[in-house]
Enzyme design. Structure first.
Site, PDB file in Angstrom:
ATOM      1  N   ASP A  59       0.820  -1.205   0.000  1.00  0.00           N
ATOM      2  CA  ASP A  59       0.000   0.000   0.000  1.00  0.00           C
ATOM      3  C   ASP A  59       0.860   1.263   0.000  1.00  0.00           C
ATOM      4  O   ASP A  59       2.034   1.235   0.347  1.00  0.00           O
ATOM      5  CB  ASP A  59      -0.932   0.015   1.220  1.00  0.00           C
ATOM      6  N   GLU A  90       0.222  -1.302   5.517  1.00  0.00           N
ATOM      7  CA  GLU A  90       1.199  -0.867   6.521  1.00  0.00           C
ATOM      8  C   GLU A  90       0.856   0.532   7.002  1.00  0.00           C
ATOM      9  O   GLU A  90       1.075   0.868   8.161  1.00  0.00           O
ATOM     10  CB  GLU A  90       2.610  -0.880   5.895  1.00  0.00           C
TER      11      GLU A  90
HETATM   12 ZN   LIG Z   1       6.570   2.519   4.193  1.00  0.00          ZN
END
Ligand SMILES: [Zn+2]
Length: 411
Positions: free
Chosen positions: A82, A175
């Site tokens: 992401d 994340e």
């Molecule tokens: Zn990162």
């Protein structure tokens, strides 16, 4: 395939994390992350990697099998799929040959990356730099990591005479919202002995220390009353919260601290005179000093309750992630030594940075897979000015390759 082409291909898939979907427990939070994961699976299949798995969460893993006749530790490398939600537009990456001064990212919209604002550009004079058109992130955070790990694995497939043990790679979603992908990652079945995330910035950076992190949700329960008869009855929870905040140690806040200094961060305060909720972040590098901070809040809440009456205050303390150093102490510090040697062999000066944040490796380390954090080479994460010097990206792959070689040599 050249690493630059590989990287630019990844940036074409929009993998912006979706905070609303993430908050609703959906993973991956955006369809682009699954699209990138599937794209990576097709590349892994074409390369001939083993144990390729793609989970519903978009977690992708694969193995480059050992070509040695003796068993050596299994090393692993992680990146996240992401990109941060600060900018959501599709990335249009292009390469500029940087000579000096400012970089015009977008002439039409007059978007310029100014050398005066980003003086570290100076070290990249004469190099090719990958930039955006100023309307999006580059997504080098963390697609540069994926490109570096895939490129390094390709290197060993192209050079089968170089000995290496089992090498595992893993790419995880989301994340950028609470390290959710790493939290969902099954370390047990992955079967690596140690690993590295590639999720820090400029060439040479290295992280093996980060926060011990926790949260406090404090609820203040007051007693509302009509103003004409409030005297002696009204208990204003807003003012209780203010009193509580006023008793926090002065100066121990993010805006007054740096380096290894910890803090209490008053992050959110909402309510009315009947009920007020205070949300705080607690951060400290030291295991013991972190505990002391959490204990301090508990005792403060207990003291307030004794004065304000039973049930007037509730405190909910929770741990978020740990300092990765907690699992790299003493003999367990070998992943740091291996990384140091890999940087040295590539002529890269290591800059160790205590990270005032968390990263996937902190979560993985806590689960029993020690994971320091390597550089990707990129700068200005989460910004339209994010850029990636090509030589630094190549160096990130070289460091991964060297770590694999050293692991095989040391046995
Ligand atoms: Zn990162």
């Amino acid at each position: 395939m050249d690493i630059v082409e590989r990287f630019i291909n990844y940036t074409k898939i929009n993998t912006t994390t979706d905070r609303a979907k993430g908050a609703a427990g959906i993973m991956p939070s955006s369809p682009g992350q699954m699209e990138l994961a599937k794209f990576l699976v097709s590349e892994m299949e074409a390369m001939g990697l083993s144990d390729i798995t793609l989970r519903d969460t978009a977690i992708v893993t694969a193995t480059l099998p050992s070509n040695m006749d003796k068993k050596v530790p299994t090393v692993s490398f992680f990146g996240h799929l992401d990109t941060s939600a600060e900018q959501k537009a599709d990335t249009k990456a292009h390469i500029v040959s940087y000579q000096s001064g400012d970089i015009c990212l977008n002439a039409e919209q007059n978007i310029v990356m100014k050398r005066s604002e980003f003086p570290e550009l100076a070290q990249y004079e004469g190099q090719d730099i990958i930039v955006t058109d100023g309307t999006s992130l580059l997504g080098a955070d963390d697609k540069a990591a994926i490109a570096a790990a895939m490129d390094a694995v390709q290197f060993f497939l192209d050079n089968p005479e170089i000995p290496h043990g089992d090498v595992k790679i893993a790419f995880v979603p989301d994340e950028e919202q609470g390290l959710r992908g790493a939290k969902a990652f099954d370390v047990e079945s992955f079967g690596a002995d140690f690993g590295y995330t590639l999720d820090c910035c400029g060439i040479g950076e290295f992280v093996h220390e980060n926060w011990n992190a926790g949260n406090a949700d404090v609820t203040f329960i007051g007693q509302s009353a009509h103003p004409m008869s409030a005297k002696g009855k009204l208990k204003n929870s807003l003012l209780m919260a203010h009193k509580f905040i006023a008793m926090l140690p002065p100066g121990e806040a993010p805006e007054y601290t740096d380096g290894r200094e910890g803090y209490f961060w008053v992050k959110e305060l909402s309510g009315n005179s009947a009920k007020t909720v205070l949300k705080m972040d607690i951060r400290d590098f030291g295991k013991d000093t972190y505990r002391q901070r959490m204990d301090f809040l508990q005792k403060l809440a207990d003291g307030c309750e004794a004065i304000w009456g039973e049930g007037s205050i509730q405190i909910d303390l929770s741990d978020r992630y740990e300092n990765v150093m907690n699992s790299l102490e003493g003999d367990a510090g070998f992943p740091i030594d291996i990384a140091k040697e890999a940087y040295e062999r590539n002529g890269i000066e290591m800059k160790s940075i205590p990270m005032r944040g968390g990263y996937d490796g902190a979560v993985l380390s806590q689960k029993g897979l020690p994971c320091p954090n390597l550089f990707t080479g990129a700068h200005n994460f989460h910004s339209i000015y994010e850029y990636l010097p090509v030589d630094s990206l190549r160096a990130a792959s070289k460091v991964v390759q060297e770590i694999v070689k050293i692991t095989a040599e040391r046995g």
